[in-house]
Design an enzyme around this catalytic site. Structure first.
Site, short mmCIF file in Angstrom:
data_model
loop_
_atom_site.label_atom_id
_atom_site.label_comp_id
_atom_site.label_asym_id
_atom_site.label_seq_id
_atom_site.Cartn_x
_atom_site.Cartn_y
_atom_site.Cartn_z
N LYS A 185 -10.53 -1.49 -8.12
CA LYS A 185 -10.80 -0.03 -8.06
C LYS A 185 -9.64 0.57 -8.50
O LYS A 185 -9.88 1.74 -9.12
CB LYS A 185 -11.32 0.36 -6.72
N LYS A 209 -6.88 -9.28 -10.92
CA LYS A 209 -8.44 -9.14 -10.54
C LYS A 209 -8.67 -7.65 -11.15
O LYS A 209 -8.08 -6.75 -11.13
CB LYS A 209 -8.27 -9.21 -9.27
N LYS A 268 0.94 -1.10 -0.08
CA LYS A 268 0.23 -0.01 0.04
C LYS A 268 0.85 1.11 0.14
O LYS A 268 0.56 2.10 -0.74
CB LYS A 268 -0.83 -0.02 1.22
#
Ligand code: AMP
Ligand code: TRP
Length: 338
Positions: A207, A204, A119
């Protein structure tokens, strides 16, 4: 009724506002199913405090996203009479328990969860990432433990966070010689339920993936849906088969077709086997458009009525608070502050 499910809790971040097809198939559709099959009302939280870990999220966008997400959940079929839908920050017990859990964990244990490093990279802030990125799993553990959750339907990317939650529950009970924390089971979504990006079917649908046309949101209009699916990356083999390893693009489309029609992948393959890739894309577009059209119009109807959305979230807050209050009192008694 499936008694084994017990209390279900899950959360979805309002970071993008509107869910994509992966969220719809992988998370929201199962939640809609659970509201009719679980013995207790499932609790679903729009986890706005988690979204704060993204320092780029502007207040006016977050405020709008919370409404957008709530309207999306309702438009997809979640019924406020059958489940508890609430905004995380309106129940302050989450942050309170999160601090208590922070004091029950160790820096080493939290650093061992490797998602925060990714992240930090994603945010491009190696030198100054918010601390929330690191302690995120402790807030998530508080979300889950506050409601004495039995089952958490989430993706396999959340496994380390759930494992930490289970450990914290056990450690807390042992350390304070009590039985306040319920050790939750997890309900991991298998890899086969993962919807992949239309542009790169080996990763995948997500967003944060901004590649043009890689995801379909539940509010895309019919023309946009058809255009995106038409451009989906497949392969040059004209005969259709289901093989996620060797043929990820075609298999992803068959997976979407099956999920939207609520049929198994093998039944889906039987239905589409004689088609060529273009026909498959048309068939997938048809079922996606058919399922999403009513959702889109219901969403726009709901967005016209912010008072109603506020009322739903407010009722959810009251129901969630009742349960969270009880647990937090037990926790405070156990640790000696009450
Ligand atoms: P996120 O969008 O990562 O906040 O995820 C919200 C929920 O949607 C979680 O339960 C995820 O497991 C699920 N989800 C997200 N992306 C996908 C995907 N591509 N396929 C299936 N489920 C997904
Ligand atoms: N971390 C989850 C995600 O990114 C969202 C979440 C927050 C959650 N709290 C939760 C999921 C509690 C399940 C239970 O998808």
């Amino acid at each position: 009724m499936n008694a084994k499910l017990g209390r279900i809790f899950s959360g979805i971040q309002p970071s993008a506002g509107v869910p994509h097809l992966g969220n719809y198939i992988g998370a929201i559709k199962p939640w809609v199913h659970y509201q009719d099959t679980a013995p207790l009302k499932p609790i679903l939280s729009v986890v706005d405090l988690h979204a704060l870990t993204n320092p780029k999220l502007k207040p006016e966008i977050l405020r709008d996203n919370i409404f957008q997400m709530t309207a999306s959940l309702l438009a997809c079929g979640l019924d406020p009479n059958k489940c508890i839908i609430f905004q995380q920050s309106t129940v302050p017990h989450h942050t309170e328990l999160s601090w208590i859990l922070t004091c029950c964990s160790t820096l080493q244990r939290i650093q061992a969860i490797n998602t925060w490093r990714e992240k930090v990279k994603l945010l491009g802030k190696e030198k100054g990432a918010p601390l929330g990125v690191l302690v995120y799993p402790l807030l998530m553990a508080a979300d889950i433990l506050l409601y004495k959750t039995d089952t958490i339907p989430v993706g396999d990317d959340q496994s380390q966070n759930i494992e930490l939650t289970r450990e914290l529950a056990t450690t807390f009970n042992r350390r304070f010689n009590c039985n306040v924390m319920k050790v939750p089971e997890k309900l991991v979504q298998t890899e086969s339920n993962r919807i992949k990006s239309l542009r790169d079917p080996t990763s995948k649908m997500s967003k944060s993936d901004d590649t043009q046309g890689s995801s379909v949101t539940i509010l895309d209009c019919q023309d946009l849906i058809r255009a995106k699916i038409k451009k989906a990356v497949t392969d040059s083999n004209p005969v259709l088969s289901f093989d996620p390893e060797k043929r990820p693009g075609v298999s992803n489309l068959i997976g979407i077709y099956a999920a939207m029609k609520n049929i198994s992948k093998s039944d889906a393959l039987t239905e589409v086997e004689s088609m060529d890739t273009l026909q498959l894309k048309n068939a997938v577009s048809d079922v996606v458009v058919e399922a999403l059209s009513p959702i889109r119009s219901e969403h726009s109807r709901l967005m016209e009525s912010k008072e109603y959305l506020t009322q739903v979230l407010n009722n959810g807050k009251n129901s969630a608070t009742e349960i969270a209050d009880q647990t937090l009192i037990e926790v405070k008694k156990a640790i000696g502050v009450l």
